[in-house]
Every structure is written in C-alpha cells, then in structure tokens.
Motif scaffolding. Structure first.
Motif, mmCIF file in Angstrom:
data_model
loop_
_atom_site.group_PDB
_atom_site.id
_atom_site.type_symbol
_atom_site.label_atom_id
_atom_site.label_comp_id
_atom_site.label_asym_id
_atom_site.label_seq_id
_atom_site.Cartn_x
_atom_site.Cartn_y
_atom_site.Cartn_z
ATOM 1 N N VAL A 106 -11.257 -47.211 48.857
ATOM 2 C CA VAL A 106 -12.508 -46.944 47.913
ATOM 3 C C VAL A 106 -12.259 -45.527 47.025
ATOM 4 O O VAL A 106 -12.390 -45.503 46.023
ATOM 5 N N THR A 107 -11.870 -44.550 47.702
ATOM 6 C CA THR A 107 -11.331 -43.259 47.093
ATOM 7 C C THR A 107 -10.273 -43.518 46.240
ATOM 8 O O THR A 107 -10.568 -43.102 45.050
ATOM 9 N N ASP A 108 -9.381 -44.311 46.652
ATOM 10 C CA ASP A 108 -8.080 -44.241 45.491
ATOM 11 C C ASP A 108 -8.494 -44.991 44.333
ATOM 12 O O ASP A 108 -8.402 -44.890 43.291
ATOM 13 N N GLU A 109 -9.524 -46.238 44.279
ATOM 14 C CA GLU A 109 -10.039 -47.098 43.345
ATOM 15 C C GLU A 109 -10.904 -46.351 42.371
ATOM 16 O O GLU A 109 -10.853 -46.230 41.220
ATOM 17 N N LEU A 110 -11.651 -45.171 42.927
ATOM 18 C CA LEU A 110 -12.637 -44.423 42.233
ATOM 19 C C LEU A 110 -11.809 -43.206 41.421
ATOM 20 O O LEU A 110 -12.132 -43.059 40.398
ATOM 21 N N VAL A 111 -10.824 -42.658 42.080
ATOM 22 C CA VAL A 111 -9.779 -42.008 41.525
ATOM 23 C C VAL A 111 -9.114 -42.415 40.308
ATOM 24 O O VAL A 111 -9.317 -41.955 39.147
ATOM 25 N N ALA A 112 -8.805 -43.677 40.242
ATOM 26 C CA ALA A 112 -8.037 -44.394 39.386
ATOM 27 C C ALA A 112 -9.019 -44.718 38.151
ATOM 28 O O ALA A 112 -8.500 -44.651 37.050
ATOM 29 N N MET A 113 -10.255 -45.069 38.403
ATOM 30 C CA MET A 113 -11.406 -45.260 37.436
ATOM 31 C C MET A 113 -11.575 -44.046 36.594
ATOM 32 O O MET A 113 -11.612 -44.033 35.383
ATOM 33 N N HIS A 114 -11.657 -42.976 37.197
ATOM 34 C CA HIS A 114 -11.981 -41.703 36.635
ATOM 35 C C HIS A 114 -10.665 -41.318 35.818
ATOM 36 O O HIS A 114 -10.785 -40.893 34.647
ATOM 37 N N LYS A 115 -9.506 -41.666 36.184
ATOM 38 C CA LYS A 115 -8.350 -41.351 35.376
ATOM 39 C C LYS A 115 -8.208 -42.224 34.192
ATOM 40 O O LYS A 115 -7.960 -41.613 33.041
ATOM 41 N N GLU A 116 -8.572 -43.388 34.391
ATOM 42 C CA GLU A 116 -8.567 -44.300 33.114
ATOM 43 C C GLU A 116 -9.734 -43.963 32.332
ATOM 44 O O GLU A 116 -9.312 -44.220 30.894
ATOM 45 N N ALA A 117 -10.831 -43.671 32.737
ATOM 46 C CA ALA A 117 -11.862 -42.886 31.527
ATOM 47 C C ALA A 117 -11.550 -41.587 31.012
ATOM 48 O O ALA A 117 -12.226 -41.257 30.283
ATOM 49 N N GLY A 118 -10.225 -40.920 31.499
ATOM 50 C CA GLY A 118 -10.071 -39.591 31.009
ATOM 51 C C GLY A 118 -11.191 -38.487 31.511
ATOM 52 O O GLY A 118 -11.113 -37.435 30.984
ATOM 53 N N ALA A 119 -11.572 -38.916 32.601
ATOM 54 C CA ALA A 119 -12.601 -37.802 33.226
ATOM 55 C C ALA A 119 -12.042 -37.585 34.801
ATOM 56 O O ALA A 119 -12.584 -38.233 35.839
ATOM 57 N N ILE B 54 -13.849 -33.739 42.684
ATOM 58 C CA ILE B 54 -14.682 -33.615 43.727
ATOM 59 C C ILE B 54 -15.371 -35.238 44.245
ATOM 60 O O ILE B 54 -15.531 -35.775 43.241
ATOM 61 N N ILE B 55 -15.630 -35.262 45.738
ATOM 62 C CA ILE B 55 -16.257 -36.727 46.078
ATOM 63 C C ILE B 55 -17.232 -36.677 46.859
ATOM 64 O O ILE B 55 -17.061 -35.559 47.775
ATOM 65 N N HIS B 56 -18.478 -37.083 46.794
ATOM 66 C CA HIS B 56 -19.450 -36.977 47.900
ATOM 67 C C HIS B 56 -19.373 -38.095 48.801
ATOM 68 O O HIS B 56 -19.330 -39.346 48.601
ATOM 69 N N MET B 57 -18.945 -37.682 49.982
ATOM 70 C CA MET B 57 -18.987 -38.508 51.235
ATOM 71 C C MET B 57 -20.374 -38.388 52.148
ATOM 72 O O MET B 57 -19.841 -38.675 53.464
ATOM 73 N N GLY B 58 -21.491 -38.290 51.606
ATOM 74 C CA GLY B 58 -22.672 -38.747 52.405
ATOM 75 C C GLY B 58 -22.907 -37.837 53.428
ATOM 76 O O GLY B 58 -22.695 -36.774 53.529
ATOM 77 N N GLN C 87 -12.039 -31.942 46.293
ATOM 78 C CA GLN C 87 -12.996 -31.215 47.193
ATOM 79 C C GLN C 87 -14.075 -32.090 47.854
ATOM 80 O O GLN C 87 -14.613 -33.101 47.187
ATOM 81 N N LEU C 88 -14.160 -31.972 49.124
ATOM 82 C CA LEU C 88 -15.115 -32.788 49.913
ATOM 83 C C LEU C 88 -16.437 -32.342 49.661
ATOM 84 O O LEU C 88 -16.670 -31.082 49.811
ATOM 85 N N TYR C 89 -17.343 -33.162 49.411
ATOM 86 C CA TYR C 89 -18.901 -32.860 49.292
ATOM 87 C C TYR C 89 -19.745 -33.622 50.057
ATOM 88 O O TYR C 89 -19.168 -34.960 50.344
ATOM 89 N N GLY C 90 -20.860 -33.120 50.645
ATOM 90 C CA GLY C 90 -21.683 -34.190 51.605
ATOM 91 C C GLY C 90 -23.173 -33.681 51.586
ATOM 92 O O GLY C 90 -23.291 -32.472 51.086
ATOM 93 N N TRP C 91 -23.876 -34.381 52.288
ATOM 94 C CA TRP C 91 -25.121 -33.936 52.667
ATOM 95 C C TRP C 91 -25.224 -32.831 53.570
ATOM 96 O O TRP C 91 -24.170 -32.805 54.609
#
Length: 846
Positions: A499-512, A516-520, A569-573
């Motif tokens: 899931v992380t790799d696919e999100l990273v890839a989508m952000h890269k394709e979007a040019g954004a 940092i990612i929120h892991m609950g 960067q790791l981000y969570g509640w």
C-alpha cells in the motif's frame, strides 16, 4: 438442447420467486423514540421501537429479522421477562430485532412496541437509529429497506438530559443571547482588510484602479500563480486578464531576495497608486500574497475595482496548518474534496489529511489489490461479507448507496493531488492501523477466499491481515469485534509495504512527491492478540518481547522501518506514541520513549476538558514527539455547535461552536478553557498537577489540525455545515501570532467582536459566492426578555434577524428585527444571510 433450455427457465423462475418477499415491501411502518435517559439511575437510555402493519395482510410471526444501525450498544430491556421481539448485536453498530415464540404476528393495522436499553445517552437528532431494513429467512442474502421510518423528536427534559441528575438539558435561547451580548457591531470599513490576521498591515494613502487592461507580470518561477490570479481577476472583472513573464505590469508577482527573508512562508503585499506588488521567495509565498490580495477586491463599478493603498508584511505562526476529513465512515466525492481544497487555500491552510480507510470503508484504489475497493469500498447487506462489508451509519441494505459505497480511483486521487499542489496544499494519506482496519481486513479475507477457491494458497495468504485461529475477545469503541490487524503475521507487513509503495507511486506520478504518511494508531482496544497463536509464537521466539503489551511498539517499530526506508516521515495518532504498561497493578498508558527521537509526528486528539488527559499533547511534545494539536475540545468539527436536539453532530468531546477554535491558546491551552465535555463551567482545579509545556516541548509543537469525522455526514451539505464557519477560527489561530488577550476578558471580547464581524460581514459573503456557494451554518438567534419585551440578537453581525408574530415560519420577506417586541403571542425568529438563505427557526411564547 431442449433439456438445457428448460433447466435455465426453471432457474430463472426460482430466482424471480426468491426475490419476491412474503410480505409487501412497503407494508411496515417503524417508529422510534426516546423514553428517558438516566434510565434506572444509570448511564443508560430507554427507547422504544413501534412496528406497525399498514397492509390488509397479516405480518408473520416468524421468518424475519429487522436490521438497523445505532451508535449506542443495545441490550434487551432487563425488566421485560417475556419479550415478543428482542434486540441483538451483529457487529459494530449493526443490530437486529428478532421475534421470539411470544410474538404472534401482526394483524392488519396492529402495532407492537419493542423496548430496548442502550449505553450512555441519546440527546441529539443524529444519535437516532438509522437505515432499518428487513431480511426474510428464506432469502438471507437480500435486505429490503423499511422506507416508512420516523424518529419522534425528543422534547421533554427526561428525554434530553444525559443522566437523571442532569440539570442542563439544552443551550437556552437566553444563554445564546447572553453570549452574543458581548459582541459589538463594528462598521465594515473599520474591520481588518485581510484575514487571517497578518503580522502587519498598514493602510496607506492613495489607491490603485484595477481593470481588465492591467497585465499580471510574473517572475518565471511564478507562472502557475499568475494564471491562478488571472482567473480570480477575470471572474471579479467579468473580462479576461492577461499575464506576461517579466516585471512590466501593473500587477507584479516578484521574487523576494532570500537575504531579506525573515521566516518560511513570508510574503509582502503592497498596493499604491501605480501598481500592486506581491513578493515572496517561493511560489507558495506568492500564493499566500494572492489570497490576501483577493480579499481586497470589491464589486466593480464602471468596469473597474478601486483598491485602497495597503502595505502588508506577513508570515504564519505555524508551518503546519491542516484539515483532516474522514471519507471512510461516509464517503465524499472527488468534486467535494476539490471544493474543500479551495476553502483551505482561501484561508492559507497547507495540509489536507485524507482519512481514507477505517472499519466502515476503504476509499483509495490500490493497484494489485482490487478487493480493497471492490469489497472494502462497498457497503450493503451480506451473508458472508465476501462481496461487500456490512451496512454502517444508515447506509442500508442496497450496495448502490452514496454514503457507504464509493472510492477514489487512481486517476481521481492523482487529480486531487494535482489540484491541491496548485494551491500549495500537501495531501497526506492515512492508512488506519492496526485498529480501525476492518474494511481492509475483510477485503483481504475476501481475497483469501477467492484465491483458495482457485487453488492458489500462496496468493491467498500473501496479504492476509487476520489469523483465523485467533480467539482473542475484544470490543472496540465502535463495538467491533474483529477490526484489528494481526501484528504477528508477516503478510501484514507485506500489505503495508504494498500500500505504501502504491501511494508513493501515485504521488510521484502526480508531481507531488510523498514525504510523510499517516499510519493511524487510533483506539486499538484492550484484549487484542491475547489468544492469537501467531502472536504467541512471536513472543515465544523473541528475547525482547515478553507480553502482549510489547507487540504495540514492536508493530510501530516495523512500520517506522518500512516508511523510513522509503524516505518518509512516520505520522500517527497519539496512541502510536504511547504504550500500555501497569502501575499499581492497573493498566495505564505512558509516553513511549522510543519513538520521540525518531522524528515521529503525532496528532493529539484526546484533550476532553475534565476527562483527565488535558495535558497529553504537552507530555508528548516534552517527550520529543513532533506534535500536531488536534484536540477534540476545540478542533473536532464533528462535535455539534451547541447543546440542542436539532443541532447535528456528536458531543462526546464537548460542543464546538465558532468561538472554541478561535479562543484556543496553543502553547497554554489551560489559560482559556472554559467548559467541560458536557458544556458545564470548568472548575479551576481541572488543571492542577497537569504537565505544562517546556521550552523544549514548545519547539516540538508543529502546528494545528482541525478534524471532521464523518459518522453524521450524509451529504456534502452536512459536511459544509459542520466545517464552516468553524474553520475560520482554526485558520486564525494557526496563522496569526499569539494573541495578547490570553487572560484579559475585555481584550478577548474586543478580539472576538472583530472576528465575529469579519466572519459575518466579509467571509460568509465570500463563501456564499465561491464555487456557487457553501452550506455554512447560519446561527440561531439569541432571545432575551427585558421590561416585558422580547429581545433578539445574533452571533455574527451582518446577518439579519427576521421574525413573525403569527406563528408562521419566517422567510426572506418577513419583518426585520430592529427593536424589542412588546406584542404577545407566538414569536418566531430566524437569521438570514445577505443572500437570503435562512438558518434554523427558534420560537418563544410571550
């Protein structure tokens, strides 16, 4: 050939018969009402369903089950010895009503009352059970919505109080009048011209006359911002406005030299007789200057807009200014997310935190794992949840619903990212784990079943999140029994990597690019993993893991390694920065010392006033964590505005009106906290012994986040009602410097008056026009009595109070309130905005 054709006909006939229920679909009427809260002296509610047969056909005594959603845990009425129909619990907020042998059916026109007990209390219209449907035993895979369902409004004190000894049942009209009385009406030309409040803004002599012949000149790095400003000016003037690279123009987007720069996100804005100059060192800073400049624009006269001179130097107080929207509990479309991004940009917020997965839905397409959306992104009635997950929050039995079913495709998400990027807003995706993960768990269970059926055990187990042999018993806050990922499974971490790799890839394709990612980490219940063979083997094989409590930091250490390896960067509640231990034999949660030094950022939500955790944000910041102040008491916008049966929203963390986001003091929240979670005055002793923020800890306060959880958001209009205008108070506190009125009541009242006037006279009219208008809340009128006359006032000057004395609903043509009313009778007040849209009516008998 003939035999095969006959067999097909038989199948079709059977299918048609199976879809015909044994009782008319619209033959039942269901009604629900609260009898009393504080039932039997406990934190319980007694309520009653009334089931009525509206047909000329008898309703059967057996063979059916009624399902419904309810946010309170429900049990049979303990004083009833032989009930005809009893409630039951399926999972989460899904409950049933089933007949017993004592039920004899319903003759035409007959009714039956079904009494139930539920935990806590029910004092708000959005608390009520929702989405009832009936399922017949001979067709268990099909549910039929009970369309004729009504909730009887609660009007009596015993229905509105929380517990039997509760003295305050509603925020009275007199209370509202008293609160509004400190707000003075300030002429618009005396109000600040820019919001949120800039660091400095000085009006100067002269004025600039803007028309469509003016050219926007821009530094080469600011081409995108020039196009954005051109669109704004074109709309304002009604004619196209041109842009040109360079410095020759009457509106200039220029480069501010770095040596002149004092802080990140600083910008300058100058308007004089000759030109408008907007300067920054980066495109984002120029973008903020544009947001300030657009607030200076007025309605054109003779094709031109005259802008009085001003000199602005500005920068934000916090670098992290975020809004979190939950699209899991109830889905919001891509179009609504884009509308939200425009509002965030207007008020210089720079982060959209997208909560896209939870127990009730997975809302982002992940290439290679289609089950996440095809199963986890759909809600409807199901026998085994292999095609969809169960109904929640009234989404009903039909999978084709707009709140429970829906997700963003990869293309949708990339479009959101690109739209946000042009507005200098970072989108942070959240993958909720290990709790609040039921949609993902059930989706991967469905994937497991599909591949096992195909004989591919390796693929079936590749991303599995649950251990079928786990006999652990727990119940989450939302009553789920199976919503926690098993942290002992290697496949869990492969899922997270995927899931992380696919999100990273989508952000890269979007040019954004994602950094940092929120892991609950939110609300994982006690009891998880205790009877899991997989987890027990993990504990037995480890020299450092001794008890189930050690599995929590073990899990987040592995998650941190996964995201850090990808440069994130790791981000969570907040709970992700805590760990469970024992003190004096009792379970307690303490700040985990391990993750603070690892650049771990946490949202701290639990600051319910009077709840005992008011200092948690400061404890975590003092412990080295990067802390985002996301406290429920001030920044959970899903909390109802005030204590009134008809005000939508929750209230477990208190009531959040427009003032609470505004009066919050980030680095000393104790100073200005005024009421507890029930809306009662807060005792001064509340903060005795609480940790205070150290200088070191203050350096770890990253910013402020407002949050809007979606349990009650059944439409975009519902979202916007709870979001606006509360968001303005949060935007002011996140951007403007520390207020000077922190313990000066008179100073606060003056600042509050200015803010209320700016909101009512400038910002609501702006929001009424932006993107066709937003459904911001129009406050109810405050009503008082003096000298035998009825008085009324409003929270936001600039809005108009209209009234009737004949009991009719006030409309945009009703009399405008301007003086105390001596007339006797039924007087109804309603507040209207400048566009003629009205709020909720209040009634007094005089």
């Amino acid at each position: 050939m003939h035999q095969r054709f006959t067999f097909i006909l038989l199948l079709l006939s059977f299918s048609a018969f199976a879809q015909t229920p044994p009782f008319p679909r619209n033959g039942l009427k269901l009604k629900w009402e609260v009898k009393e809260n504080g039932f039997m002296g406990e934190a319980k509610t007694l309520s009653v369903f009334t089931l009525t047969n509206t047909t000329k056909k008898a309703f059967p005594a057996t063979g059916w089950t009624i399902y419904y959603n309810f946010i309170r845990f429900t049990t049979p009425l303990r004083t009833e010895t032989s009930p005809a129909v009893v409630p039951g619990h399926i999972n989460g907020h899904l409950y049933t009503l089933k007949p017993t042998s004592a039920f004899k059916g319903l003759a035409p026109g007959d009714s039956i009352q079904i009494s139930i007990e539920s935990g806590a209390w029910v004092t708000n219209i959005t608390d009520a059970p929702d989405g009832p449907y009936i399922v017949w035993d001979d067709a268990p895979a099909k549910g039929y919505a009970i369309a004729d369902y009504t909730v009887v409004p609660s009007t009596q004190d015993k229905q509105l109080r929380r517990q039997a000894n509760d003295t305050q049942v509603r925020t009275s009209l007199e209370d509202i009048y008293k609160r509004n009385s400190v707000i003075r009406d300030i002429p618009e030309d005396q109000l600040p011209r820019i919001f949120p409040t800039p660091e400095s803004a000085n009006n100067t002599s002269g004025a600039f006359t803007l028309d469509a012949r003016d050219v926007i000149a821009y530094h080469p790095e600011f081409k995108q911002e020039a196009a954005y400003l051109a669109a704004i000016l074109t709309e304002a003037l009604g004619k196209p406005v041109k842009t040109a690279e360079g410095s020759e123009g009457s509106v200039v987007l220029g480069k501010l030299l770095k040596k002149e720069k004092t802080a990140p996100d600083s910008y300058t804005l100058n308007v004089n007789n000759d030109k408008v100059a907007l300067y920054g060192t980066s495109a984002g800073e120029v973008f903020y200057a544009i947001q300030s400049f657009r607030q200076l624009l007025k309605t054109p006269e003779n094709g031109v807009i005259t802008i009085a001179g001003i000199d602005v130097k500005d920068k934000p107080r916090f670098g992290y200014r975020a809004f979190m929207i939950d699209v899991s509990r109830n889905f919001q479309t891509k179009a609504e997310i884009l509308r939200i991004l425009d509002v965030l940009a207007l008020y210089k917020l720079n982060v959209l935190h997208l909560h896209m997965s939870d127990d009730e839905g997975w809302r982002i397409e992940i290439p290679g794992l289609p089950e996440l959306t095809e199963v986890g992104g759909r809600r409807g009635h199901s026998v085994d949840e292999l095609e969809m997950i169960q109904p929640s929050y009234g989404s009903g039995p039909d999978v084709n619903n707009t709140t429970g079913t829906g997700w963003y495709t990869k293309a949708d998400y990339i479009e959101i990212l690109r739209y946000a990027k042009t507005r200098h807003i970072k989108v942070i995706p959240e993958v909720e784990m290990p709790g609040h993960a039921r949609a993902a768990i059930k989706a991967m269970d469905a994937r497991y079943a599909k591949f096992m059926k195909a004989g591919n055990a390796q693929a079936a187990n590749e991303y599995r999140l649950s251990d079928p042999d786990d006999k652990s018993q727990y119940r989450s806050v939302q009553e789920w029994k199976d919503n926690v990922i098993n942290v002992g499974l290697p496949s869990t971490y492969k899922f997270i990597e995927k899931v992380t790799d696919e999100l990273v890839a989508m952000h890269k394709e979007a040019g954004a690019p994602l950094d940092i990612i929120h892991m609950g980490g939110d609300e994982t219940p006690a009891g998880v993993w205790e009877r899991s063979p997989v987890c027990q083997r993990l504990l037995d094989s480890s020299e450092t893991l001794h008890t189930v409590d050690d599995l929590w930091p073990y899990f987040y250490d592995k998650v941190a390694q996964i995201v850090n390896k990808r440069g994130l960067q790791l981000y969570g509640w907040e709970e992700a920065g805590m760990r469970r231990t024992k003190r004096d034999g009792r379970d307690v949660m303490i700040v985990n010392p391990d993750f603070g030094p690892r650049n771990f950022m946490v949202d701290v939500w639990n600051n319910v006033m009077g709840g005992g955790m008011e200092d948690l944000s400061y404890r975590l910041a003092n412990g080295g964590y990067k802390v985002v102040l996301s406290g429920v008491s001030n920044y959970y916008f899903d909390m109802a505005y005030l204590r009134d049966y008809y005000e939508p929203g929750f209230y477990w963390g208190g009531y959040v009106d427009l003032d609470k986001p505004f009066y919050f003091i980030p680095l000393d929240l104790y100073k200005n906290s005024k009421e507890d979670g029930a809306g009662n005055p807060l005792p001064a002793s509340t903060f005795v012994g609480k940790d205070r923020l150290t200088e070191y800890g203050a350096g770890n306060i990253t910013g402020i986040q407002s949050a809007l959880w979606a349990e009650t958001l059944k439409s975009p209009q519902a979202l916007e009602y709870l979001l606006l205008p509360k968001l303005l108070g949060m935007a002011e506190r996140a951007w403007a410097k520390d207020p000077e009125w922190t313990k000066d009541e008179a100073g606060y009242n003056e600042a509050w008056s200015i803010f209320a006037n700016v909101t009512g006279k400038k910002e609501l009219p702006r929001l009424a026009k932006l993107n066709g208008g937003y459904n911001y809340r129009i406050p109810t009128a405050g009503v008082g009595l003096a000298d035998g006359k009825v008085l009324a006032n409003v929270q936001l000057p600039g809005l108009v109070i209209r009234y009737t004395v004949d009991g009719k609903e006030p409309d945009a043509k009703s009399a405008v309130y301007s003086a105390p009313i001596a007339q006797k009778g039924t007087i109804r007040f309603r507040v209207f905005d400048q566009q003629g849209r009205g709020g909720r009516t209040v009634t007094v008998q005089h």
